[in-house]
Design a protein around this motif. Structure first.
Motif, short mmCIF file in Angstrom:
data_model
loop_
_atom_site.label_atom_id
_atom_site.label_comp_id
_atom_site.label_asym_id
_atom_site.label_seq_id
_atom_site.Cartn_x
_atom_site.Cartn_y
_atom_site.Cartn_z
N SER A 1 -10.86 -44.45 82.88
CA SER A 1 -9.98 -45.58 82.53
C SER A 1 -8.58 -45.38 83.10
CB SER A 1 -9.87 -45.68 81.00
OG SER A 1 -8.96 -44.69 80.52
N PHE B 1 11.66 -30.30 74.78
CA PHE B 1 10.41 -29.63 74.41
C PHE B 1 10.51 -28.13 74.59
CE2 PHE B 1 6.23 -27.88 75.13
CZ PHE B 1 5.45 -28.50 74.17
N SER C 1 10.22 -44.79 72.99
CA SER C 1 9.57 -44.93 74.30
C SER C 1 8.14 -45.38 74.10
CB SER C 1 9.60 -43.60 75.06
OG SER C 1 8.77 -42.65 74.40
N SER D 1 4.58 -45.95 76.79
CA SER D 1 3.96 -46.08 78.12
C SER D 1 2.71 -46.93 78.07
CB SER D 1 3.58 -44.69 78.63
OG SER D 1 2.37 -44.25 78.00
N VAL E 1 0.10 -45.93 76.30
CA VAL E 1 -0.75 -44.98 75.56
C VAL E 1 0.05 -43.86 74.90
CG1 VAL E 1 -2.82 -45.43 76.95
CG2 VAL E 1 -1.30 -43.55 77.58
N ALA E 2 1.33 -43.74 75.22
CA ALA E 2 2.14 -42.64 74.67
C ALA E 2 3.47 -43.19 74.17
CB ALA E 2 2.38 -41.58 75.74
N SER E 3 3.78 -42.93 72.91
CA SER E 3 5.01 -43.46 72.32
C SER E 3 5.75 -42.39 71.55
CB SER E 3 4.69 -44.54 71.29
OG SER E 3 4.17 -45.66 71.91
N LEU E 4 7.04 -42.58 71.46
CA LEU E 4 7.87 -41.78 70.57
C LEU E 4 8.61 -42.72 69.63
CD1 LEU E 4 9.26 -39.12 69.64
CD2 LEU E 4 10.97 -39.52 71.43
N GLN F 1 -7.41 -48.03 76.53
CA GLN F 1 -7.70 -47.09 77.62
C GLN F 1 -8.43 -45.82 77.18
OE1 GLN F 1 -4.77 -46.63 80.92
NE2 GLN F 1 -3.37 -47.62 79.52
N GLY F 2 -8.84 -45.72 75.91
CA GLY F 2 -9.65 -44.57 75.50
C GLY F 2 -8.91 -43.56 74.65
N ILE F 3 -7.60 -43.40 74.88
CA ILE F 3 -6.82 -42.47 74.06
C ILE F 3 -5.41 -42.99 73.93
CG2 ILE F 3 -6.07 -40.98 75.98
CD1 ILE F 3 -6.49 -38.55 74.01
N ILE G 1 -1.44 -41.78 71.93
CA ILE G 1 -0.72 -40.78 71.15
C ILE G 1 0.63 -41.37 70.77
CG2 ILE G 1 0.08 -39.71 73.31
CD1 ILE G 1 0.29 -37.03 71.82
N VAL H 1 4.23 -40.10 68.60
CA VAL H 1 4.93 -39.00 67.95
C VAL H 1 6.09 -39.60 67.15
CG1 VAL H 1 6.27 -36.89 68.36
CG2 VAL H 1 4.34 -37.47 69.87
N LEU I 1 7.13 -32.18 71.00
CA LEU I 1 7.10 -33.49 71.69
C LEU I 1 8.18 -34.41 71.15
CD1 LEU I 1 3.25 -34.15 72.02
CD2 LEU I 1 4.82 -33.40 73.81
N ALA I 2 8.45 -34.33 69.85
CA ALA I 2 9.46 -35.21 69.24
C ALA I 2 10.85 -34.94 69.80
CB ALA I 2 9.47 -35.01 67.73
N VAL J 1 -2.97 -39.03 67.18
CA VAL J 1 -3.78 -39.17 68.39
C VAL J 1 -5.03 -39.94 68.00
CG1 VAL J 1 -5.10 -37.96 70.18
CG2 VAL J 1 -2.94 -36.99 69.36
N ILE K 1 -8.68 -41.71 69.52
CA ILE K 1 -9.61 -41.70 70.65
C ILE K 1 -10.72 -42.70 70.38
CG2 ILE K 1 -11.18 -40.26 72.02
CD1 ILE K 1 -9.54 -37.81 71.04
#
Lengths: 352, 352
Positions: free
Chosen positions: A78, A286, B76, B78, B80-83, B109-111, B113, B115, B254-255, B273, B275
């Motif tokens: 994907s 990080f 933020s 993207s 699939v990825a956020s803060l 998209q499958g995954i 995350i 934070v 990550l935070a 996370v 999935i």
């Protein structure tokens, strides 16, 4: 008495690559598998280092294990989530491809995941991680083997699942933190080693087939087989048991191939997850945090003044640095084993 | 003697929501926080259920904790990825938003995350998971609190980090598997409970400030403070220790906000996370595998015939079903506590 001999890392790498190539591996596969096995050796994981070369090549020569890059099939993708069918290609190649694929998703969008089913033996998970932490990525690998049952449920007697390790590489401002821990109290290698040495285990981490906790490897090698207790042992084994189920789900569950399929060939389900801190609080924040935590930990007063507190992976990375500077020390039996393979495959022998 | 009284779940939910709203929470925040706390109560996590209502509302009234949806800031994203920066908004709202955001990435998209840094108290991680497993998603939550140090490094004496739980919801063909385990031997709640009861811990899971393992809560409450041993205890604590470092990295690392910032207000770093198995081997193959594994586990011969082997979450889900059918049983002291709050906030009291 013969002593361990030191070999220069590049020369050793070329030698092992040549063995795999002459046994029929694609150049790319030979290179990747050699890098992972040598990295295991450098980090001091002797049972999961060059020691595996003859086993891997034996599998190739018998036809059980493949070594062609094209045999590793990408089933879905994907952009951030992929599934591969390993078709029993050499495991280090399968897992490295999965990690590269997950890293590419992470670099594009912050996280990537790739799952592999039916990989041949995948070696030591810690050996995969440093290339990713060197790029400032967090890399995780989970694995299980649905053809094998060794560990019992918490409160149960029968062996059901594998030790199901979780490994992770965590970047810091200095050396990475590298962890690689099974969700069982001990691994099968440890149980076999105690049996071979005629020693007991350090703790009662086995369960006899009659439901008695035991430190005697003989209680494992019975018919029906005994089992290994989950991480946490008799008091807190519900935690290791729960985490092991999570690893089964993330590997064989997502792979769509597992215990329900009763596979009769040894073959790993492995899942790689890679995360790019730049998509969250940033790489600098990080590594500032992981380095700060590392310093707090290293500054801990030790329980035993002779044994300072260490970070996961620290001892292995020190061995690695020494080996890179001074050469890798190999046992004469391992060298003899590799040279026998070299003669068979028409590769120039390692010197003494 | 006063006995526990049963309350109908919907009525209780409306009552608690009204408390939060009258204390100043946005309707959406009140609803989500109530759902999570009530779910914790239903699953039998009494210390992390409705018992937290007065603590949470106390925090709101004192101004330490926020309850406005807009105060939770997405830093933020993207896809699939956020803060998120929680800005000390009620934790269950922050974590639920993070999970929803991660689930949306997973469905696309499958995954996914997400934070969160600086969430107020987040309650019981197991209480977040079922809405996602009901949709066929695997949901994981990790958390740490950089303002608190309770657990020692393996081989170390000083308290450094928090119990750092890992929770996961895993869909099966029937009830989900719900796990929620700390990377320490025991939680702080357990240590406090033993102190309050005047009892010892069941195992020597504490480390005195002089470096002696102990089962006596008094050895924790000293100055300097004692510590809690990592999961695995003295023999295998390197595993729980390594996993706890991983949780620190995935949450506070990550935070971009953690121990390096020396926060003086209690506040969680949490990472969700999610999935979607449909992007890998498919949901059917996933639940076939997890159900097959579950059956193998449940069929295990038990060590103690009186205690059949159970899956993680099974006991809590049975309590939940019973409470949904027959009502939730609350202790009279809890009801009195809630009704005192109701009087203060001009909400109609719970009946008896």
């Amino acid at each position: 008495m013969s002593e361990a001999i030191r070999y220069e890392v590049n020369a050793l790498s070329t030698f092992v690559e040549r063995l795999f190539e002459n046994a029929g591996a694609d150049a790319e596969v030979a290179q990747v598998v050699t890098r992972v096995l040598l990295e295991g050796e450098l980090l001091g994981h002797r049972t999961h280092g060059l020691n595996l070369v003859s086993r891997y090549i034996g599998g190739m020569l018998s036809g059980q294990v493949k070594a062609q890059a094209a045999a590793l099939e990408q089933v879905s993708d994907s952009g951030v989530a992929s599934l591969f069918d390993g078709n029993y290609v050499l495991g280090p190649y399968c897992v490295s491809r999965a990690l590269d694929c997950a890293a590419s998703g992470a670099s594009a969008q912050g996280i990537g995941i790739a799952v592999v089913r039916r990989a041949a033996h995948i070696g030591c998970l810690a050996a995969y991680l440093k290339p990713y932490t060197d790029r400032g990525l967090v890399a995780l690998v989970y694995s299980s083997d649905p053809s094998v049952g060794l560990v019992c449920a918490h409160g149960g007697v029968d062996p059901i699942y594998t030790p199901n390790p979780i490994a992770a590489g965590i970047p810091t401002r200095g050396e990475p933190i590298l962890l690689d821990v099974s969700m069982s109290t001990v691994t099968m290698a440890m149980v076999s080693q105690c049996r071979d040495n005629g020693s007991k285990l350090a703790h009662p981490v086995l369960m006899s087939n009659e439901g008695k906790a035991s430190d005697d490897p003989a209680d494992f090698f019975t018919s029906p087989q005994g089992s290994i207790l989950p991480l946490g042992g008799q008091g807190f084994g519900h935690k290791g048991f729960a985490l092991a189920i999570l690893v089964e789900a993330l590997t064989s569950g997502l792979a769509g191939h597992g215990r329900k399929d009763c596979p009769d060939q040894w073959g790993a389900s492995a899942t790689a997850v890679v995360i790019d801190p730049r998509f969250f609080g940033g790489l600098q924040a990080f590594t500032d945090e992981t380095s700060f935590l590392g310093q707090l930990i290293l500054a801990s007063r030790p329980v035993d003044p002779e044994r300072p507190v260490r970070l996961p992976g620290q001892a292995g990375l020190a061995l690695r640095s020494k080996a890179l500077a001074q050469g890798v020390s190999l046992a004469p039996t391992l060298v003899a084993d590799l040279n026998q393979l070299a003669a068979q495959l028409q590769v120039a022998a390692l010197g003494h």
